[in-house]
Motif scaffolding. Structure first.
Motif, PDB file in Angstrom:
ATOM      1  N   PRO A 125       0.814  -1.221   0.000  1.00  0.00           N
ATOM      2  CA  PRO A 125       0.000   0.000   0.000  1.00  0.00           C
ATOM      3  C   PRO A 125       0.846   1.270   0.000  1.00  0.00           C
ATOM      4  CG  PRO A 125      -0.854  -1.571   1.600  1.00  0.00           C
ATOM      5  CD  PRO A 125       0.466  -2.111   1.119  1.00  0.00           C
ATOM      6  N   TYR A 126       0.468   2.191  -0.850  1.00  0.00           N
ATOM      7  CA  TYR A 126       1.063   3.534  -0.953  1.00  0.00           C
ATOM      8  C   TYR A 126       2.443   3.553  -1.586  1.00  0.00           C
ATOM      9  CZ  TYR A 126      -2.369   3.744   2.840  1.00  0.00           C
ATOM     10  OH  TYR A 126      -3.499   3.593   3.599  1.00  0.00           O
ATOM     11  N   TYR A 127       3.054   2.397  -1.768  1.00  0.00           N
ATOM     12  CA  TYR A 127       4.403   2.356  -2.324  1.00  0.00           C
ATOM     13  C   TYR A 127       4.491   1.218  -3.335  1.00  0.00           C
ATOM     14  CZ  TYR A 127       5.220   5.057   1.928  1.00  0.00           C
ATOM     15  OH  TYR A 127       5.134   5.985   2.920  1.00  0.00           O
ATOM     16  N   THR A 128       5.360   1.386  -4.322  1.00  0.00           N
ATOM     17  CA  THR A 128       5.552   0.350  -5.334  1.00  0.00           C
ATOM     18  C   THR A 128       6.910  -0.310  -5.140  1.00  0.00           C
ATOM     19  OG1 THR A 128       6.482   1.988  -6.860  1.00  0.00           O
ATOM     20  CG2 THR A 128       4.105   1.567  -6.992  1.00  0.00           C
ATOM     21  N   GLY A 129       7.071  -1.463  -5.760  1.00  0.00           N
ATOM     22  CA  GLY A 129       8.353  -2.164  -5.711  1.00  0.00           C
ATOM     23  C   GLY A 129       8.327  -3.405  -4.857  1.00  0.00           C
ATOM     24  N   ALA A 130       7.248  -3.650  -4.139  1.00  0.00           N
ATOM     25  CA  ALA A 130       7.155  -4.834  -3.297  1.00  0.00           C
ATOM     26  C   ALA A 130       5.691  -5.212  -3.124  1.00  0.00           C
ATOM     27  CB  ALA A 130       7.814  -4.604  -1.936  1.00  0.00           C
ATOM     28  N   PHE A 131       5.477  -6.411  -2.618  1.00  0.00           N
ATOM     29  CA  PHE A 131       4.134  -6.912  -2.353  1.00  0.00           C
ATOM     30  C   PHE A 131       4.007  -7.151  -0.857  1.00  0.00           C
ATOM     31  CE2 PHE A 131       5.303  -7.946  -6.638  1.00  0.00           C
ATOM     32  CZ  PHE A 131       4.156  -7.673  -7.379  1.00  0.00           C
ATOM     33  N   SER A 132       2.780  -7.176  -0.377  1.00  0.00           N
ATOM     34  CA  SER A 132       2.575  -7.261   1.065  1.00  0.00           C
ATOM     35  C   SER A 132       1.914  -8.575   1.453  1.00  0.00           C
ATOM     36  CB  SER A 132       1.704  -6.096   1.545  1.00  0.00           C
ATOM     37  OG  SER A 132       0.421  -6.135   0.960  1.00  0.00           O
ATOM     38  N   PHE A 133       2.533  -9.252   2.408  1.00  0.00           N
ATOM     39  CA  PHE A 133       1.897 -10.363   3.109  1.00  0.00           C
ATOM     40  C   PHE A 133       1.800  -9.920   4.561  1.00  0.00           C
ATOM     41  CE2 PHE A 133       1.614 -14.258   5.515  1.00  0.00           C
ATOM     42  CZ  PHE A 133       0.724 -15.011   4.770  1.00  0.00           C
ATOM     43  N   LYS A 134       0.559  -9.790   5.086  1.00  0.00           N
ATOM     44  CA  LYS A 134       0.341  -9.003   6.304  1.00  0.00           C
ATOM     45  C   LYS A 134       0.878  -7.612   5.996  1.00  0.00           C
ATOM     46  CE  LYS A 134      -1.257 -12.564   8.621  1.00  0.00           C
ATOM     47  NZ  LYS A 134      -2.676 -12.656   9.026  1.00  0.00           N
ATOM     48  N   ASN A 135       1.861  -7.152   6.766  1.00  0.00           N
ATOM     49  CA  ASN A 135       2.510  -5.882   6.409  1.00  0.00           C
ATOM     50  C   ASN A 135       3.988  -6.072   6.090  1.00  0.00           C
ATOM     51  OD1 ASN A 135       3.276  -6.443   9.044  1.00  0.00           O
ATOM     52  ND2 ASN A 135       3.337  -4.304   9.672  1.00  0.00           N
ATOM     53  N   HIS A 136       4.361  -7.335   5.757  1.00  0.00           N
ATOM     54  CA  HIS A 136       5.738  -7.612   5.356  1.00  0.00           C
ATOM     55  C   HIS A 136       5.944  -7.198   3.902  1.00  0.00           C
ATOM     56  CE1 HIS A 136       6.656  -9.876   8.980  1.00  0.00           C
ATOM     57  NE2 HIS A 136       5.539 -10.562   8.821  1.00  0.00           N
ATOM     58  N   PRO A 137       6.955  -6.375   3.611  1.00  0.00           N
ATOM     59  CA  PRO A 137       7.278  -6.081   2.208  1.00  0.00           C
ATOM     60  C   PRO A 137       8.086  -7.225   1.603  1.00  0.00           C
ATOM     61  CG  PRO A 137       8.727  -4.850   3.667  1.00  0.00           C
ATOM     62  CD  PRO A 137       7.784  -5.610   4.555  1.00  0.00           C
ATOM     63  N   ILE A 138       7.565  -7.838   0.568  1.00  0.00           N
ATOM     64  CA  ILE A 138       8.195  -9.020  -0.032  1.00  0.00           C
ATOM     65  C   ILE A 138       8.333  -8.802  -1.529  1.00  0.00           C
ATOM     66  CG2 ILE A 138       7.851 -11.469  -0.586  1.00  0.00           C
ATOM     67  CD1 ILE A 138       6.574 -11.787   2.164  1.00  0.00           C
ATOM     68  N   TYR A 139       9.526  -9.032  -2.033  1.00  0.00           N
ATOM     69  CA  TYR A 139       9.715  -8.962  -3.487  1.00  0.00           C
ATOM     70  C   TYR A 139      10.583 -10.104  -4.017  1.00  0.00           C
ATOM     71  CZ  TYR A 139      14.538  -7.186  -3.328  1.00  0.00           C
ATOM     72  OH  TYR A 139      15.899  -7.058  -3.152  1.00  0.00           O
ATOM     73  N   LYS A 140      11.121 -10.940  -3.121  1.00  0.00           N
ATOM     74  CA  LYS A 140      11.890 -12.107  -3.552  1.00  0.00           C
ATOM     75  C   LYS A 140      11.286 -13.361  -2.934  1.00  0.00           C
ATOM     76  CE  LYS A 140      16.137 -10.810  -2.389  1.00  0.00           C
ATOM     77  NZ  LYS A 140      17.618 -10.740  -2.396  1.00  0.00           N
ATOM     78  N   VAL A 141      11.103 -14.393  -3.747  1.00  0.00           N
ATOM     79  CA  VAL A 141      10.464 -15.617  -3.269  1.00  0.00           C
ATOM     80  C   VAL A 141      11.273 -16.835  -3.712  1.00  0.00           C
ATOM     81  CG1 VAL A 141       8.129 -14.655  -3.209  1.00  0.00           C
ATOM     82  CG2 VAL A 141       8.974 -15.711  -5.320  1.00  0.00           C
ATOM     83  N   ASP A 142      10.991 -17.936  -3.029  1.00  0.00           N
ATOM     84  CA  ASP A 142      11.612 -19.232  -3.319  1.00  0.00           C
ATOM     85  C   ASP A 142      10.475 -20.244  -3.445  1.00  0.00           C
ATOM     86  OD1 ASP A 142      12.816 -21.701  -3.286  1.00  0.00           O
ATOM     87  OD2 ASP A 142      14.106 -21.298  -1.557  1.00  0.00           O
ATOM     88  N   VAL A 143      10.234 -20.719  -4.669  1.00  0.00           N
ATOM     89  CA  VAL A 143       9.129 -21.656  -4.897  1.00  0.00           C
ATOM     90  C   VAL A 143       9.676 -23.003  -5.335  1.00  0.00           C
ATOM     91  CG1 VAL A 143       7.496 -19.834  -5.478  1.00  0.00           C
ATOM     92  CG2 VAL A 143       8.826 -20.908  -7.296  1.00  0.00           C
TER      93      VAL A 143
END
Length: 370
Positions: free
Chosen positions: A45-63
């Protein structure tokens, strides 16, 4: 225990600006998550460049999942990866740098272990250039992007998993990660919360607090002494004549200034912080006098004198002097009777970098010969 699809939007959570994202443990790591939760995450919210899980800013994942679809073009492979909770697209770029590998015949002279390692690298190269097959279990680490209104993982690291226990371990690991990490909201450290609260109060009242003034003074004074090679002794009274210091001190009491005693107290507090960093040290032979240690200093000379004198004795000739022994000897002198360990270690590291002393153990020092 969390389960796939457990993501909920809590309006009571506080979302922070990007300059504070690095304080969240999850921001700079590849987060192992369910694909379903990755797909449901919205932009921060309000910012770009990351996604939110709860209020954690996340932009790198391991699947980790099975390849159910494969599309190839001239530059990359696009895999649809399914982990049982959802399907996400993964973009794996082709790597042409390793396409020209040495033929196996030229590796015959190498040791067996090294030859096996080269073969593993060549197998990995083949996978990156020829791609994975449908049904392969692969692990993809990368950055989350939105391309054509769909989330995808742009891979930085990807590999085929041949050990079936790896998938079982991931299935057991994810619920623990969710319960211990992801489901707990991101909270700033207490000191950061207090600093932000103080800044909000300052912006509301228009009056700068003493803590902010000390922080500004520390930055200005460090810049001043680091750029001035000729400064050795630093009386507190001389700093009051420095233009930038005077400008900062006027911030208190809404620009009305403060008493001389109050200004001396703030400067002394600032220099004490620099002393804790080892950049200056207080001299006891003169009142309100500090010595700058960033360049060649009198403390350097005193340390070298102690090392040269004591290492001439049989007890210290081979191993050198422990830094605590040097500190005790300095405390016996009047100017440095209250010198701190941080100042001593800063000077010893500086002397070591200049090849004036050599460290024989993690704590013992010998002077270098002429």
């Amino acid at each position: 225990m969390a389960c796939p699809g457990s993501f909920t939007d809590d309006s009571s959570l506080e979302f922070y600006p990007p300059k504070l994202w690095g304080l969240d443990y999850h921001f700079n790591v590849y987060n192992k998550m369910y694909i379903e939760d990755i797909l449901e995450m919205e932009e921060y919210p309000y910012y770009t460049g990351a996604f939110s899980f709860k209020n954690h800013p996340i932009y790198k994942v391991d699947v980790l999942g099975v390849v159910v679809k494969k599309v190839e073009n001239s530059k990359c492979f696009i895999y649809a990866v399914d982990d049982g909770t959802g399907v996400i697209l993964c973009c794996c770029w082709k790597d042409n740098f390793y396409s020209h590998t040495a033929p196996v015949s030229t590796l015959d002279g190498l040791p067996v272990l090294l030859r096996q390692k080269v073969n593993e690298i060549q197998m990995y190269t083949a996978e990156t250039t020829e791609g994975y097959s449908l049904g392969d279990l692969i692990q993809v680490k990368g950055k989350l992007k939105i391309f054509r209104d769909k989330k995808e993982v742009v891979a930085n690291i990807h590999k085929k998993i041949t050990d079936p226990q790896f998938q079982v371990f991931r299935m057991c690991e994810l619920p623990r990660l969710y319960s211990q990490r992801y489901d707990r909201p991101f909270q700033l450290p207490y000191k950061v919360q207090q600093a932000l609260k103080q800044r909000r109060q300052e912006s509301t009242s228009g009056i700068t607090s003493e803590t902010s003034v000390v922080c500004d003074l520390k930055a200005v004074i460090f810049d001043y002494i680091s750029k001035s090679n000729h400064i050795v002794d630093l009386p507190v009274s001389d700093l009051l004549q420095y233009t930038k210091v005077k400008d900062i001190l006027t911030k208190l009491n809404n620009g009305q200034g403060d008493s001389m005693e109050k200004q001396h107290s703030l400067l002394f507090e600032t220099l004490s912080l620099l002393e804790d960093d080892g950049h200056v040290t207080r001299r006891n032979d003169r009142r309100m006098l500090f010595e700058v240690l960033l360049h060649k200093s009198k403390l350097d000379t005193s340390i070298m004198k102690i090392l040269l004198t004591d290492t001439a004795k049989p007890k210290y000739s081979e191993k050198g002097c422990h830094y605590l022994h040097v500190l005790d000897e300095l405390h016996k002198t009047l100017p440095y009777s209250k010198v701190k360990k941080e100042a001593l270690m800063f000077c010893l590291q500086k002397l070591e970098a200049q090849s004036d002393v050599i460290r024989t153990t993690h704590a013992h020092y010998l002077p270098c010969g002429d």
